[in-house]
Design a protein around this motif. Structure first.
Motif, mmCIF file in Angstrom:
data_model
loop_
_atom_site.group_PDB
_atom_site.id
_atom_site.type_symbol
_atom_site.label_atom_id
_atom_site.label_comp_id
_atom_site.label_asym_id
_atom_site.label_seq_id
_atom_site.Cartn_x
_atom_site.Cartn_y
_atom_site.Cartn_z
ATOM 1 N N SER A 3 0.853 -1.180 0.000
ATOM 2 C CA SER A 3 0.000 0.000 0.000
ATOM 3 C C SER A 3 0.893 1.236 0.000
ATOM 4 C CB SER A 3 -0.880 -0.017 1.246
ATOM 5 O OG SER A 3 -1.585 1.182 1.348
ATOM 6 N N TYR A 4 0.597 2.196 -0.860
ATOM 7 C CA TYR A 4 1.395 3.415 -0.958
ATOM 8 C C TYR A 4 0.520 4.620 -0.659
ATOM 9 C CZ TYR A 4 4.580 0.446 -3.612
ATOM 10 O OH TYR A 4 5.413 -0.550 -4.010
ATOM 11 N N SER A 5 1.107 5.604 -0.028
ATOM 12 C CA SER A 5 0.394 6.858 0.122
ATOM 13 C C SER A 5 0.895 7.785 -0.971
ATOM 14 C CB SER A 5 0.582 7.435 1.529
ATOM 15 O OG SER A 5 1.958 7.591 1.817
ATOM 16 N N CYS A 6 1.787 8.690 -0.638
ATOM 17 C CA CYS A 6 2.254 9.655 -1.618
ATOM 18 C C CYS A 6 3.668 10.078 -1.250
ATOM 19 C CB CYS A 6 1.313 10.848 -1.584
ATOM 20 S SG CYS A 6 1.743 12.177 -2.673
ATOM 21 N N LEU A 7 4.493 10.350 -2.230
ATOM 22 C CA LEU A 7 5.853 10.805 -2.016
ATOM 23 C C LEU A 7 6.038 12.114 -2.775
ATOM 24 C CD1 LEU A 7 8.757 10.238 -0.970
ATOM 25 C CD2 LEU A 7 9.178 9.115 -3.154
ATOM 26 N N VAL A 8 6.510 13.138 -2.083
ATOM 27 C CA VAL A 8 6.768 14.431 -2.715
ATOM 28 C C VAL A 8 8.266 14.563 -2.916
ATOM 29 C CG1 VAL A 8 6.632 16.934 -2.472
ATOM 30 C CG2 VAL A 8 4.760 15.511 -1.639
ATOM 31 N N SER A 24 11.119 2.241 -10.319
ATOM 32 C CA SER A 24 11.780 0.928 -10.395
ATOM 33 C C SER A 24 11.608 0.127 -9.109
ATOM 34 C CB SER A 24 13.279 1.093 -10.662
ATOM 35 O OG SER A 24 13.490 1.674 -11.913
ATOM 36 N N ALA A 25 11.493 0.831 -7.991
ATOM 37 C CA ALA A 25 11.304 0.163 -6.703
ATOM 38 C C ALA A 25 9.856 -0.261 -6.479
ATOM 39 C CB ALA A 25 11.768 1.078 -5.578
ATOM 40 N N GLY A 26 8.983 0.064 -7.450
ATOM 41 C CA GLY A 26 7.596 -0.384 -7.353
ATOM 42 C C GLY A 26 6.572 0.671 -7.011
ATOM 43 N N LEU A 27 6.997 1.901 -6.822
ATOM 44 C CA LEU A 27 6.037 2.963 -6.519
ATOM 45 C C LEU A 27 5.328 3.371 -7.803
ATOM 46 C CD1 LEU A 27 5.029 4.900 -4.242
ATOM 47 C CD2 LEU A 27 6.685 6.538 -5.116
ATOM 48 N N PRO A 28 4.009 3.318 -7.836
ATOM 49 C CA PRO A 28 3.296 3.749 -9.039
ATOM 50 C C PRO A 28 3.562 5.235 -9.314
ATOM 51 C CG PRO A 28 1.829 2.562 -7.550
ATOM 52 C CD PRO A 28 3.105 2.809 -6.805
ATOM 53 N N PRO A 29 3.824 5.612 -10.569
ATOM 54 C CA PRO A 29 4.079 7.024 -10.884
ATOM 55 C C PRO A 29 2.963 7.947 -10.389
ATOM 56 C CG PRO A 29 4.567 5.663 -12.784
ATOM 57 C CD PRO A 29 3.933 4.759 -11.758
ATOM 58 N N SER A 30 1.745 7.453 -10.378
ATOM 59 C CA SER A 30 0.621 8.288 -9.936
ATOM 60 C C SER A 30 0.701 8.646 -8.454
ATOM 61 C CB SER A 30 -0.699 7.577 -10.224
ATOM 62 O OG SER A 30 -0.779 6.376 -9.473
ATOM 63 N N LYS A 31 1.600 8.009 -7.720
ATOM 64 C CA LYS A 31 1.776 8.305 -6.299
ATOM 65 C C LYS A 31 2.918 9.296 -6.056
ATOM 66 C CE LYS A 31 -1.366 5.513 -4.709
ATOM 67 N NZ LYS A 31 -2.487 5.956 -3.882
ATOM 68 N N LEU A 32 3.618 9.682 -7.107
ATOM 69 C CA LEU A 32 4.696 10.661 -6.989
ATOM 70 C C LEU A 32 4.145 12.060 -7.257
ATOM 71 C CD1 LEU A 32 7.629 8.881 -8.824
ATOM 72 C CD2 LEU A 32 7.621 9.627 -6.448
ATOM 73 N N VAL A 33 4.351 12.953 -6.338
ATOM 74 C CA VAL A 33 3.942 14.345 -6.478
ATOM 75 C C VAL A 33 5.204 15.182 -6.390
ATOM 76 C CG1 VAL A 33 2.615 16.229 -5.443
ATOM 77 C CG2 VAL A 33 1.690 13.900 -5.451
ATOM 78 N N VAL A 34 5.384 16.086 -7.317
ATOM 79 C CA VAL A 34 6.605 16.885 -7.333
ATOM 80 C C VAL A 34 6.385 18.234 -6.667
ATOM 81 C CG1 VAL A 34 7.544 15.734 -9.366
ATOM 82 C CG2 VAL A 34 6.176 17.765 -9.641
ATOM 83 N N GLY A 127 3.473 10.794 -16.252
ATOM 84 C CA GLY A 127 2.260 10.254 -15.645
ATOM 85 C C GLY A 127 2.282 10.321 -14.126
ATOM 86 N N LEU A 128 2.924 11.364 -13.594
ATOM 87 C CA LEU A 128 3.043 11.493 -12.145
ATOM 88 C C LEU A 128 1.731 11.986 -11.538
ATOM 89 C CD1 LEU A 128 6.632 13.035 -11.965
ATOM 90 C CD2 LEU A 128 5.948 10.629 -11.943
ATOM 91 N N GLY A 129 1.646 11.896 -10.220
ATOM 92 C CA GLY A 129 0.412 12.225 -9.516
ATOM 93 C C GLY A 129 0.047 13.694 -9.500
ATOM 94 N N GLY A 130 0.994 14.570 -9.727
ATOM 95 C CA GLY A 130 0.690 15.988 -9.732
ATOM 96 C C GLY A 130 1.851 16.814 -9.226
ATOM 97 N N ALA A 131 1.525 18.049 -8.901
ATOM 98 C CA ALA A 131 2.522 19.001 -8.419
ATOM 99 C C ALA A 131 1.970 19.718 -7.203
ATOM 100 C CB ALA A 131 2.866 20.013 -9.514
#
Length: 162
Positions: A3-8, A24-34, A127-131
């Motif tokens: 289960s992933y939350s979000c990474l900024v 590559s470590a398995g975090l879905p791109p949609s969970k990455l927020v820049v 395809g990242l989660g947002g900004a």
């Protein structure tokens, strides 16, 4: 499945390897927020003749009128110095990093609306989660530079919401 939350993460010229590491470590791109800055970090130059990238500094830059913190200038403070002819802007011709400016014995690195658009396009392309913005009040919210209110936030919004 984990289960992933979000990474900024901050976005800059070294971001693609960072993003790729997490994906590559398995975090879905949609969970990455820049995270994007609406401010700059400033330094007092050791020499007024050496103003290039990596120039020696003697310490943090002067506190801004709005920020009140040494080494920290709001985007509106930076653009006022540029528009007033007090500072000179230098733009990376490759477009890989935001501009820097120098003047009055100081140097500041920051993102402008052009670089904010580049970073927003990166978010979409990957395809990242947002900004998100590190500090909303540091953008030119009063339109003191005469272009548009919240120019950095608006530049990102225009890309991500189009």
């Amino acid at each position: 499945q984990p289960s992933y939350s979000c990474l900024v993460i901050p976005v800059n010229h070294s971001s693609p390897p960072r993003v790729q590491h997490w994906v590559s470590a398995g975090l879905p791109p949609s969970k990455l927020v820049v995270g994007l800055p609406t401010y700059g970090r400033s330094w007092s130059l050791s020499s007024s003749t050496n103003t290039s990238l990596g120039a020696p500094a003697s310490g943090a830059g002067s506190a801004g009128v709005l920020t009140g913190e040494a080494g920290f200038l709001a985007y509106s403070e930076i653009c006022q110095k540029l528009e007033g002819g007090l500072w000179t802007e230098v733009v990376d011709p490759s477009g890989r990093m935001g501009p820097y400016a120098y003047g009055e014995g100081e140097w500041v690195g920051y993102d402008d609306p052009t670089m904010a658009r580049v970073k927003a396009e990166y978010v979409l392309a990957q395809g990242l989660g947002g900004a998100m913005f590190w500090d909303l009040p540091s953008d030119d919210f009063r339109n003191t530079c005469g272009k548009v209110a919240y120019p950095i936030v608006r530049a990102v919004s225009d890309i991500l919401l189009s």
